[in-house]
Design a protein around this motif. Sequence first.
Motif, PDB file in Angstrom:
ATOM      1  N   GLU A  99       0.812  -1.260   0.044  1.00  0.00           N
ATOM      2  CA  GLU A  99       0.066   0.086   0.009  1.00  0.00           C
ATOM      3  C   GLU A  99       0.631   1.230   0.202  1.00  0.00           C
ATOM      4  O   GLU A  99       0.630   2.145  -0.846  1.00  0.00           O
ATOM      5  CB  GLU A  99      -0.870  -0.005   1.151  1.00  0.00           C
ATOM      6  CG  GLU A  99      -1.837   1.293   1.144  1.00  0.00           C
ATOM      7  CD  GLU A  99      -2.761   1.501   2.675  1.00  0.00           C
ATOM      8  OE1 GLU A  99      -3.546   2.291   2.934  1.00  0.00           O
ATOM      9  OE2 GLU A  99      -2.376   0.453   3.490  1.00  0.00           O
ATOM     10  N   ALA A 125      -9.868  -1.953   8.869  1.00  0.00           N
ATOM     11  CA  ALA A 125      -9.687  -0.603   8.709  1.00  0.00           C
ATOM     12  C   ALA A 125      -8.870  -0.592   7.229  1.00  0.00           C
ATOM     13  O   ALA A 125      -9.056   0.208   6.341  1.00  0.00           O
ATOM     14  CB  ALA A 125      -9.618   0.286   9.652  1.00  0.00           C
ATOM     15  N   TYR A 128     -10.870  -1.640   4.397  1.00  0.00           N
ATOM     16  CA  TYR A 128     -11.608  -0.583   3.715  1.00  0.00           C
ATOM     17  C   TYR A 128     -10.998   0.475   3.131  1.00  0.00           C
ATOM     18  O   TYR A 128     -11.322   1.144   2.191  1.00  0.00           O
ATOM     19  CB  TYR A 128     -12.624  -0.103   5.010  1.00  0.00           C
ATOM     20  CG  TYR A 128     -13.579  -1.022   5.253  1.00  0.00           C
ATOM     21  CD1 TYR A 128     -14.280  -1.879   4.374  1.00  0.00           C
ATOM     22  CD2 TYR A 128     -13.620  -1.396   6.725  1.00  0.00           C
ATOM     23  CE1 TYR A 128     -15.236  -2.962   4.845  1.00  0.00           C
ATOM     24  CE2 TYR A 128     -14.444  -2.441   7.120  1.00  0.00           C
ATOM     25  CZ  TYR A 128     -15.317  -3.302   6.364  1.00  0.00           C
ATOM     26  OH  TYR A 128     -16.033  -4.105   6.851  1.00  0.00           O
ATOM     27  N   ARG A 129      -9.814   1.049   3.659  1.00  0.00           N
ATOM     28  CA  ARG A 129      -8.965   2.091   3.089  1.00  0.00           C
ATOM     29  C   ARG A 129      -8.452   1.934   1.871  1.00  0.00           C
ATOM     30  O   ARG A 129      -8.783   2.672   0.849  1.00  0.00           O
ATOM     31  CB  ARG A 129      -8.110   2.408   4.207  1.00  0.00           C
ATOM     32  CG  ARG A 129      -6.893   3.755   3.826  1.00  0.00           C
ATOM     33  CD  ARG A 129      -5.761   3.892   4.798  1.00  0.00           C
ATOM     34  NE  ARG A 129      -4.797   2.585   4.760  1.00  0.00           N
ATOM     35  CZ  ARG A 129      -4.944   1.891   5.840  1.00  0.00           C
ATOM     36  NH1 ARG A 129      -5.458   2.324   6.947  1.00  0.00           N
ATOM     37  NH2 ARG A 129      -4.095   1.038   5.967  1.00  0.00           N
ATOM     38  N   HIS A 132     -11.317   1.697  -0.919  1.00  0.00           N
ATOM     39  CA  HIS A 132     -11.962   3.137  -0.981  1.00  0.00           C
ATOM     40  C   HIS A 132     -10.698   3.893  -1.698  1.00  0.00           C
ATOM     41  O   HIS A 132     -11.440   4.534  -2.967  1.00  0.00           O
ATOM     42  CB  HIS A 132     -11.991   3.966   0.215  1.00  0.00           C
ATOM     43  CG  HIS A 132     -12.459   5.207   0.057  1.00  0.00           C
ATOM     44  ND1 HIS A 132     -13.692   5.509  -0.329  1.00  0.00           N
ATOM     45  CD2 HIS A 132     -11.902   6.278   0.373  1.00  0.00           C
ATOM     46  CE1 HIS A 132     -13.992   6.785  -0.323  1.00  0.00           C
ATOM     47  NE2 HIS A 132     -12.756   7.347  -0.080  1.00  0.00           N
ATOM     48  N   ARG A 133      -9.481   3.518  -1.737  1.00  0.00           N
ATOM     49  CA  ARG A 133      -8.516   4.172  -2.702  1.00  0.00           C
ATOM     50  C   ARG A 133      -8.760   3.719  -3.886  1.00  0.00           C
ATOM     51  O   ARG A 133      -8.564   4.533  -5.147  1.00  0.00           O
ATOM     52  CB  ARG A 133      -7.077   4.242  -2.006  1.00  0.00           C
ATOM     53  CG  ARG A 133      -6.893   5.051  -0.872  1.00  0.00           C
ATOM     54  CD  ARG A 133      -5.553   5.098  -0.300  1.00  0.00           C
ATOM     55  NE  ARG A 133      -4.762   5.522  -1.179  1.00  0.00           N
ATOM     56  CZ  ARG A 133      -3.245   5.178  -0.953  1.00  0.00           C
ATOM     57  NH1 ARG A 133      -2.977   4.377  -0.035  1.00  0.00           N
ATOM     58  NH2 ARG A 133      -2.490   5.639  -1.887  1.00  0.00           N
TER      59      ARG A 133
END
Length: 151
Positions: A99, A125, A128-129, A132-133
């Motif tokens: 990431e 989390a 989800y992060r 979303h990106r």
Amino acid sequence: MTEEFEYQAPAIVFPGQAGHESAYQTAYDLLARRFPKEALELLDPALEDDPTNTGLRSLRAWAYMLRAQLGKAEDELRALVEENPADVWALHALGRVLERQSRLVEALPHLRLAAVMSDDYDHQAAVYRVQHRIAQLADDQLSGEGSDDAE
């Protein structure tokens, strides 16, 4: 009222204080206090003596992550995950390293697996992060393609 600042120096390893357990404990302490360079100075010799020690290798990966040596961290973490696919920490750390390199699609499977295996909020989390990106990047590309058509 003035606040006092207390500086905590890294732990000192004295001659004769040998062994992998001591190196592990001291390196862990150094990393927890954000001294990755000093931790690596302990880990490298210990790993020369025992190159397959998973605990020491995990700490070395953590030190590389703290130093933003992401290529080295990735190599170490990939090897750890290959050797033990159930190592939740290594899976999550590998996903985080990918990431941080903006390799989101590669990161997502590792993060998902770690989240499912651990049921840890921070791991969920991270999933989800990254999802979303990825969705944002896809939307940006679609928006960019649409504006090219209008010209």
